[in-house]
Motif scaffolding. Structure first.
Motif, PDB file in Angstrom:
ATOM      1  N   VAL A 207       0.854  -1.184   0.000  1.00 48.24           N
ATOM      2  CA  VAL A 207       0.000   0.000   0.000  1.00 48.24           C
ATOM      3  C   VAL A 207       0.892   1.237   0.000  1.00 48.24           C
ATOM      4  O   VAL A 207       1.919   1.271   0.697  1.00 48.24           O
ATOM      5  CB  VAL A 207      -0.924   0.021   1.246  1.00 48.24           C
ATOM      6  N   GLN A 208       0.514   2.233  -0.791  1.00 46.52           N
ATOM      7  CA  GLN A 208       1.215   3.520  -0.790  1.00 46.52           C
ATOM      8  C   GLN A 208       0.238   4.623  -0.406  1.00 46.52           C
ATOM      9  O   GLN A 208      -0.889   4.657  -0.898  1.00 46.52           O
ATOM     10  CB  GLN A 208       1.789   3.844  -2.172  1.00 46.52           C
ATOM     11  N   ILE A 209       0.689   5.526   0.450  1.00 49.45           N
ATOM     12  CA  ILE A 209      -0.097   6.711   0.801  1.00 49.45           C
ATOM     13  C   ILE A 209       0.786   7.930   0.582  1.00 49.45           C
ATOM     14  O   ILE A 209       1.878   8.030   1.168  1.00 49.45           O
ATOM     15  CB  ILE A 209      -0.589   6.670   2.255  1.00 49.45           C
ATOM     16  N   THR A 210       0.350   8.825  -0.276  1.00 53.13           N
ATOM     17  CA  THR A 210       1.114  10.026  -0.622  1.00 53.13           C
ATOM     18  C   THR A 210       0.273  11.271  -0.373  1.00 53.13           C
ATOM     19  O   THR A 210      -0.887  11.339  -0.798  1.00 53.13           O
ATOM     20  CB  THR A 210       1.541  10.001  -2.101  1.00 53.13           C
ATOM     21  N   ILE A 211       0.846  12.233   0.332  1.00 53.98           N
ATOM     22  CA  ILE A 211       0.281  13.575   0.407  1.00 53.98           C
ATOM     23  C   ILE A 211       1.375  14.533  -0.050  1.00 53.98           C
ATOM     24  O   ILE A 211       2.349  14.763   0.665  1.00 53.98           O
ATOM     25  CB  ILE A 211      -0.202  13.940   1.824  1.00 53.98           C
ATOM     26  N   ALA A 212       1.226  15.040  -1.261  1.00 55.16           N
ATOM     27  CA  ALA A 212       2.242  15.893  -1.880  1.00 55.16           C
ATOM     28  C   ALA A 212       1.719  17.314  -1.996  1.00 55.16           C
ATOM     29  O   ALA A 212       0.582  17.529  -2.402  1.00 55.16           O
ATOM     30  CB  ALA A 212       2.620  15.355  -3.261  1.00 55.16           C
ATOM     31  N   GLU A 213       2.575  18.273  -1.666  1.00 54.84           N
ATOM     32  CA  GLU A 213       2.215  19.683  -1.753  1.00 54.84           C
ATOM     33  C   GLU A 213       3.216  20.405  -2.646  1.00 54.84           C
ATOM     34  O   GLU A 213       4.413  20.087  -2.631  1.00 54.84           O
ATOM     35  CB  GLU A 213       2.236  20.334  -0.371  1.00 54.84           C
ATOM     36  N   THR A 214       2.735  21.382  -3.396  1.00 50.07           N
ATOM     37  CA  THR A 214       3.635  22.203  -4.206  1.00 50.07           C
ATOM     38  C   THR A 214       4.086  23.444  -3.448  1.00 50.07           C
ATOM     39  O   THR A 214       5.069  24.071  -3.824  1.00 50.07           O
ATOM     40  CB  THR A 214       2.947  22.637  -5.513  1.00 50.07           C
ATOM     41  N   VAL A 215       3.372  23.802  -2.389  1.00 49.41           N
ATOM     42  CA  VAL A 215       3.669  25.033  -1.654  1.00 49.41           C
ATOM     43  C   VAL A 215       4.886  24.857  -0.757  1.00 49.41           C
ATOM     44  O   VAL A 215       5.285  23.743  -0.426  1.00 49.41           O
ATOM     45  CB  VAL A 215       2.458  25.480  -0.802  1.00 49.41           C
ATOM     46  N   GLY A 216       5.453  25.993  -0.352  1.00 50.79           N
ATOM     47  CA  GLY A 216       6.529  25.997   0.621  1.00 50.79           C
ATOM     48  C   GLY A 216       6.006  26.422   1.981  1.00 50.79           C
ATOM     49  O   GLY A 216       4.933  25.992   2.415  1.00 50.79           O
ATOM     50  N   LEU A 217       6.740  27.314   2.638  1.00 46.99           N
ATOM     51  CA  LEU A 217       6.351  27.740   3.980  1.00 46.99           C
ATOM     52  C   LEU A 217       5.071  28.567   3.992  1.00 46.99           C
ATOM     53  O   LEU A 217       4.305  28.512   4.953  1.00 46.99           O
ATOM     54  CB  LEU A 217       7.477  28.570   4.612  1.00 46.99           C
ATOM     55  N   GLU A 218       4.842  29.352   2.937  1.00 47.77           N
ATOM     56  CA  GLU A 218       3.731  30.292   2.903  1.00 47.77           C
ATOM     57  C   GLU A 218       3.763  31.146   4.172  1.00 47.77           C
ATOM     58  O   GLU A 218       4.780  31.722   4.507  1.00 47.77           O
ATOM     59  CB  GLU A 218       2.407  29.542   2.737  1.00 47.77           C
ATOM     60  N   ASP A 219       2.665  31.167   4.937  1.00 45.35           N
ATOM     61  CA  ASP A 219       2.648  31.989   6.148  1.00 45.35           C
ATOM     62  C   ASP A 219       2.718  31.139   7.416  1.00 45.35           C
ATOM     63  O   ASP A 219       2.287  31.558   8.477  1.00 45.35           O
ATOM     64  CB  ASP A 219       1.392  32.864   6.195  1.00 45.35           C
ATOM     65  N   ARG A 220       3.280  29.929   7.294  1.00 47.53           N
ATOM     66  CA  ARG A 220       3.296  29.009   8.431  1.00 47.53           C
ATOM     67  C   ARG A 220       4.700  28.794   8.985  1.00 47.53           C
ATOM     68  O   ARG A 220       4.963  27.787   9.646  1.00 47.53           O
ATOM     69  CB  ARG A 220       2.707  27.661   8.022  1.00 47.53           C
ATOM     70  N   ALA A 221       5.614  29.712   8.755  1.00 45.79           N
ATOM     71  CA  ALA A 221       7.007  29.506   9.144  1.00 45.79           C
ATOM     72  C   ALA A 221       7.144  29.239  10.634  1.00 45.79           C
ATOM     73  O   ALA A 221       7.873  28.320  11.054  1.00 45.79           O
ATOM     74  CB  ALA A 221       7.854  30.715   8.737  1.00 45.79           C
ATOM     75  N   GLY A 222       6.471  30.021  11.463  1.00 46.61           N
ATOM     76  CA  GLY A 222       6.600  29.863  12.899  1.00 46.61           C
ATOM     77  C   GLY A 222       6.179  28.490  13.370  1.00 46.61           C
ATOM     78  O   GLY A 222       6.869  27.854  14.179  1.00 46.61           O
ATOM     79  N   TYR A 223       5.036  28.014  12.850  1.00 51.48           N
ATOM     80  CA  TYR A 223       4.571  26.684  13.236  1.00 51.48           C
ATOM     81  C   TYR A 223       5.434  25.592  12.622  1.00 51.48           C
ATOM     82  O   TYR A 223       5.872  24.664  13.305  1.00 51.48           O
ATOM     83  CB  TYR A 223       3.115  26.483  12.800  1.00 51.48           C
ATOM     84  N   TYR A 224       5.689  25.689  11.310  1.00 50.91           N
ATOM     85  CA  TYR A 224       6.302  24.572  10.607  1.00 50.91           C
ATOM     86  C   TYR A 224       7.727  24.296  11.080  1.00 50.91           C
ATOM     87  O   TYR A 224       8.138  23.139  11.173  1.00 50.91           O
ATOM     88  CB  TYR A 224       6.294  24.824   9.097  1.00 50.91           C
TER      89      TYR A 224
END
Length: 485
Positions: A206-223
């Motif tokens: 089984v494969q599960i993929t969650i892929a995003e094209t975005v970077g940090l956006e406005d979530r730098a503090g959390y991420y």
């Protein structure tokens, strides 16, 4: 039994989640006459609004984020009549009395949606309790993630449990509100053809993929404090894995379904430090191009060097009778080539090919469940290519498609928060995450992080626009498996 409440309280009501998701979702439910008659919606945050200015704030959010075909001046006006606002600094007790006065009598039931920093949870719970907003008629919804490891998660959950018992606590993972995720249950347990082969005897991996094209956006503090493992694997991916791997529940209700999910999460094989290098890959995106857009590296976006991972790939196992020996390949990352979330289940090949002597090449069947951006279920099966076969039989993989947008074209597609908010208001816990699930997820995740620390594992660089570090490919290729892309 469902017990709809008569009042809803939104913490963080002026935040981005409220603008983009919560207010449009509540409006959608109102416009379709799904909210209880007379339900009031009270927003609260630090922002200095009164009722009038908050209604204008909500109107602007609806104007920006509602689809054009959902905008109706009369429906928006009647929705805004439900809405009121009370400013509050949640970190101090001073404003809770005014908040309670604004809300009024809660004997008809109150649902609270808490979309604030987890660091404020304990103070908020204490404040609510101090003014009688945590009694038997009140339930609370908590936006995940809760904590950054098992210890901090327990601390938060203990603080919540001091005022709200488990039966009145609704932990939100928005992925569980997606129609395609809920269709996993219908697919598995509503069709007789899948369940007999939904096990180690019939499934190769089984494969599960969650892929995003975005970077940090406005979530730098959390991420920067979380990373891909905590941000995506700990909640979304492990919940998807649990739905794929769970045993058939006795009935469709919150207790039975969550009982089976937690059994799966407790059956995840711990990844020990000595195996971490073979079973996990961690990476961080560098500069590159996503589509036609040139983008900076994670460190450049952050403004400093960092050891935080933006990509994770894991080979996991569920140690029980159904899944013994079946690898689950998990993958998530930022700045990847495409935005897509999907589950691919590859079945084992037929035991003997009658076509090989005539040149026919078989591929194992694959079931693909795409969650976003499209929503579909696709079964790849083998079919004979038309012809007289004088030069051999030619077989080709063809898809059997269930495209939800097409098959249910007459039904409006709802965003996940519409379902979850309505379930919170009505008191249906089925699609919310129970405390024992959260703790089982953190136990497994903490083991991986401990292995990274023991081995001084640093994220490997990968160019933006690629599918992660080359070692992620090696993770599957060692087993003769390729990632579906």
């Amino acid at each position: 039994m469902k017990e709809p409440v008569s009042k809803l309280l939104l913490f963080g009501a002026t935040g981005d989640l409220s603008r983009r998701m919560l207010l449009p979702s509540l409006y959608g439910l109102h416009a379709d006459r799904l909210l209880p008659e007379g339900l009031t919606i009270t927003g609260t945050a630090r922002s200095d609004h009164d009722d009038g200015s908050f209604r204008e704030f909500a109107r602007a959010a609806l104007a920006e984020f509602l689809p054009e075909d959902r905008k109706d001046d009369a429906a928006i006006a009647s929705f805004l009549e439900r809405v009121q606002y009370q400013p509050l600094d949640a970190s101090t007790l001073e404003g809770y009395g005014a908040l309670a006065a604004k809300i009024g009598d809660v004997s008809g039931g109150l649902a609270i949606f808490l979309s604030t920093a987890p660091s404020l949870f304990e103070a908020t719970i204490h404040g609510l309790e101090s003014v009688g907003l945590a009694g038997d008629t009140v339930r609370i919804g908590l936006e995940k993630p809760l904590g950054h490891d098992l210890a901090s998660s327990r601390e938060i959950n203990d603080a919540v449990a001091h005022a709200f018992p488990e039966a009145r606590t609704y932990r939100i993972d928005h992925y569980l509100g997606k129609e395609t995720v809920q269709n996993i249950l219908a697919l598995r347990f509503g069709n007789s053809l899948f369940e007999p082969v939904w096990n180690a005897g019939g499934i190769d991996h089984v494969q599960i993929t969650i892929a995003e094209t975005v970077g940090l956006e406005d979530r730098a503090g959390y991420y920067e404090g979380a990373g891909a493992l905590r941000d995506m694997v700990q909640n979304h991916i492990l919940q998807l894995l649990a739905l794929i791997a769970m045993e058939p529940p006795a009935r469709f209700d919150g207790t039975a379904i969550r009982d089976e999910k937690v059994k799966v999460l407790r059956s995840l094989r711990p990844i020990e430090a000595k195996d971490s290098g073979q079973l996990t890959v961690t990476g961080q995106y560098g500069a590159g191009a996503v589509g036609d857009k040139v983008v900076r590296s994670y460190a450049d976006e952050l403004g400093k060097p960092s050891g935080t991972e933006t990509f994770v790939a894991i080979k996991a196992h569920v140690d029980n009778w159904r899944w013994q020996g079946v690898p689950f390949y998990l993958r998530t990352g930022k700045r990847l080539p495409a935005r897509q979330s999907e589950i691919a289940i590859q079945f084992k090949p037929v035991p003997h090919s009658i076509f090989s002597s005539r040149g026919g090449q078989l591929q194992p069947n694959t079931l693909v469940i795409r969650l976003q951006p499209e929503e579909y279920v696709r079964l790849l099966v083998m079919a004979k290519q038309p012809g007289l076969d004088r030069e051999g039989i030619k077989l080709r993989e063809v898809p059997l498609n269930l495209a939800l947008d097409h098959e249910f074209a007459g039904t409006r597609r709802r965003i996940a928060y519409e379902r979850l908010l309505l379930d919170l208001i009505e008191g249906d816990p089925t699609l919310f995450v129970r405390r024992d699930e959260v703790e089982a997820q953190w136990t497994w995740i903490d083991g991986i992080r401990a292995g990274w620390d023991a081995n001084d594992t640093k994220p490997k660089p990968y160019p933006s626009g690629s599918w992660g570090p080359s070692s992620a490919i090696a993770l599957t290729e060692r087993d003769g498996v390729s990632w579906t892309e």
